[in-house]
Enzyme design. Structure first.
Site, PDB file in Angstrom:
ATOM      1  CB  SER A  82      -1.957 -34.942  20.353  1.00 32.92           C
ATOM      2  OG  SER A  82      -0.668 -35.328  20.710  1.00 32.92           O
ATOM      3  CE  LYS A  85       0.706 -37.992  19.683  1.00 32.09           C
ATOM      4  NZ  LYS A  85       1.061 -37.326  20.931  1.00 32.09           N
ATOM      5  CE1 TYR A 208       2.620 -37.981  16.233  1.00 32.33           C
ATOM      6  CE2 TYR A 208       4.499 -36.487  16.108  1.00 32.33           C
ATOM      7  CZ  TYR A 208       3.363 -36.939  16.759  1.00 32.33           C
ATOM      8  OH  TYR A 208       2.980 -36.355  17.938  1.00 32.33           O
ATOM      9  CE1 TYR A 260      -0.783 -34.440  24.914  1.00 33.71           C
ATOM     10  CE2 TYR A 260      -2.451 -32.864  25.549  1.00 33.71           C
ATOM     11  CZ  TYR A 260      -1.637 -33.424  24.592  1.00 33.71           C
ATOM     12  OH  TYR A 260      -1.705 -32.975  23.301  1.00 33.71           O
ATOM     13  CB  VAL A 278      -0.162 -28.786  21.589  1.00 35.48           C
ATOM     14  CG1 VAL A 278       0.334 -29.700  22.685  1.00 35.48           C
ATOM     15  CG2 VAL A 278       0.406 -29.142  20.246  1.00 35.48           C
TER      16      VAL A 278
HETATM   17  N1  GLU Z   1       2.893 -32.573  16.748  1.00 33.64           N
HETATM   18  C1  GLU Z   1       2.973 -32.407  18.174  1.00 33.64           C
HETATM   19  C2  GLU Z   1       4.209 -33.076  18.746  1.00 33.64           C
HETATM   20  O1  GLU Z   1       4.567 -34.147  18.360  1.00 33.64           O
HETATM   21  C3  GLU Z   1       1.726 -32.948  18.786  1.00 33.64           C
HETATM   22  C4  GLU Z   1       1.679 -32.682  20.231  1.00 33.64           C
HETATM   23  C5  GLU Z   1       0.331 -32.731  20.844  1.00 33.64           C
HETATM   24  O2  GLU Z   1      -0.674 -32.268  20.284  1.00 33.64           O
HETATM   25  O3  GLU Z   1       0.289 -33.244  21.967  1.00 33.64           O
HETATM   26  O4  GLU Z   1       4.878 -32.522  19.578  1.00 33.64           O
END
Ligand code: GLU
Length: 341
Positions: A82, A85, A208, A260, A278
């Site tokens: 994540s 992002k 993604y 989060y 994660v």
């Molecule tokens: N590739 C993971 C997903 O889309 C990233 C989640 C994360 O790091 O929060 O579930």
């Protein structure tokens, strides 16, 4: 949040980092005081992530003058997940500008888990912010490039410019997530039904998924974050990656949405914009000063690395990074008593 900072005084935010040796010592101390903790659990909803060595722990601080401090496993690579992002958002904001990307993707916290479908429904199909999966997939779809392959190449080279080296994708992590990401595919289809995603939704999920599988180290995260702390210029390579305005916009998004559902607690305890992933990485940015990169795979129930949060909380206090922690003007240690009226 258990920050493991009892007895650690908050140093006032003075506008600059202490000298090189002091930062070096504190990076080591942040590592030492949290090394033994086994709190939290490794993520395994992407099956391959469950195979990581949970003892790995690395801490790094990159300064805006280009110096980089490291402790522990700061050069071990893991998938960015994540945290990508934040940097893809910066690249897209550079293309589209403040107003358009703000309107199309949004900047408000959903208050719901990162992969929530309900959040999309509750908000009439608006993705709400680029740090949850709906907003991140919509943001990836806005990357320049006529095809999915071109978008992917722009993401890889853009994130590499932030890191100051060529980042590689972990094919095994990508494959493991691609086989199990039906939920993200559903989110993308839902966005499509609301007219909120450009291009083929499943191709955009694929791009993604690739971006999440890029390999970085704690050192890389510190340098990537320091680029956001340095007005958009990578302090190690000296290359401009994005504008200073986009840095500001990106950091304000991270401040409210980077951790989060714990984003409020994070700001309360640490007082800096950050983003976690994660696989166990966290990047935290001290604007004008530098950035912290941490890696430790065991996560709390919201998906944030436990030792990463604690090491960052320690450094925020010890190095005087918390953007809300002022001292009294003119005092040396920031603690001078003011006069009573
Ligand atoms: N590739 C993971 C997903 O889309 C990233 C989640 C994360 O790091 O929060 O579930």
């Amino acid at each position: 949040m258990d920050t493991n900072t009892a007895g650690v005084e908050q140093t006032a935010n003075t506008g600059q980092l202490p000298g090189w040796d002091a930062v070096d010592e504190q990076v080591l101390e942040a590592y030492r005081r949290n090394r033994e903790s086994t709190d939290g659990v490794v993520a395994d909803y992407i099956p391959i992530l469950g195979a990581v060595d949970p003892e790995l722990f690395g801490v790094s601080v990159a300064e805006v003058d280009g110096g980089v401090h490291v402790a522990g496993d700061a050069d071990v690579e893991f998938s960015i997940q994540s945290i990508s992002k934040a940097f893809v958002y910066a690249l897209v904001a550079e293309e589209f500008g403040h107003d358009e990307v703000g309107e199309r993707v949004g900047v408000n916290n959903t208050g719901l888990p990162f992969n929530s479908v309900i959040a999309v429904e509750l908000n009439g199909g608006h993705p709400m912010n680029p740090m949850v999966n709906a907003g991140a997939i919509a943001t990836t779809a806005l990357m320049p490039g006529a095809t999915a392959a071109e978008k992917w190449e722009h993401i890889r080279s853009g994130l590499s410019a932030f890191a100051g080296r060529q980042l590689q994708m972990d094919g095994v992590v990508y494959g493991s997530e691609a086989e199990t990401n039906q939920r993200n595919q559903a989110i993308a289809r839902l966005l499509q039904s609301y007219g909120r995603i450009d291009g083929d939704p499943l191709e955009m999920v694929d791009v993604y998924t690739r971006q999440c599988a890029l390999l970085v180290s704690a050192r890389d995260l510190a340098v990537m974050g320091a680029t956001l702390a340095d007005g958009g210029v990578n302090p190690v390579t000296g290359n401009r990656v994005i504008s200073a305005d986009v840095c500001r916009d990106t950091l304000s998004v991270l401040a409210s949405t980077g951790l989060y559902e714990r984003s409020g607690e994070w700001l309360f305890d640490i007082g800096l914009p950050g983003k976690s992933g994660v696989a166990g990485g966290i990047v935290t940015v001290a604007p004008g000063k530098g950035a912290i990169g941490t890696f430790s795979p065991r996560l709390d129930s919201a998906g944030n690395s436990v030792r990463g949060q604690r090491a960052t909380a320690y450094l925020s206090r010890a190095l005087g990074l918390n953007i809300f922690a002022s001292g009294v003007h003119g005092s040396i240690d920031g603690n001078k008593q003011g006069s009573t009226p």
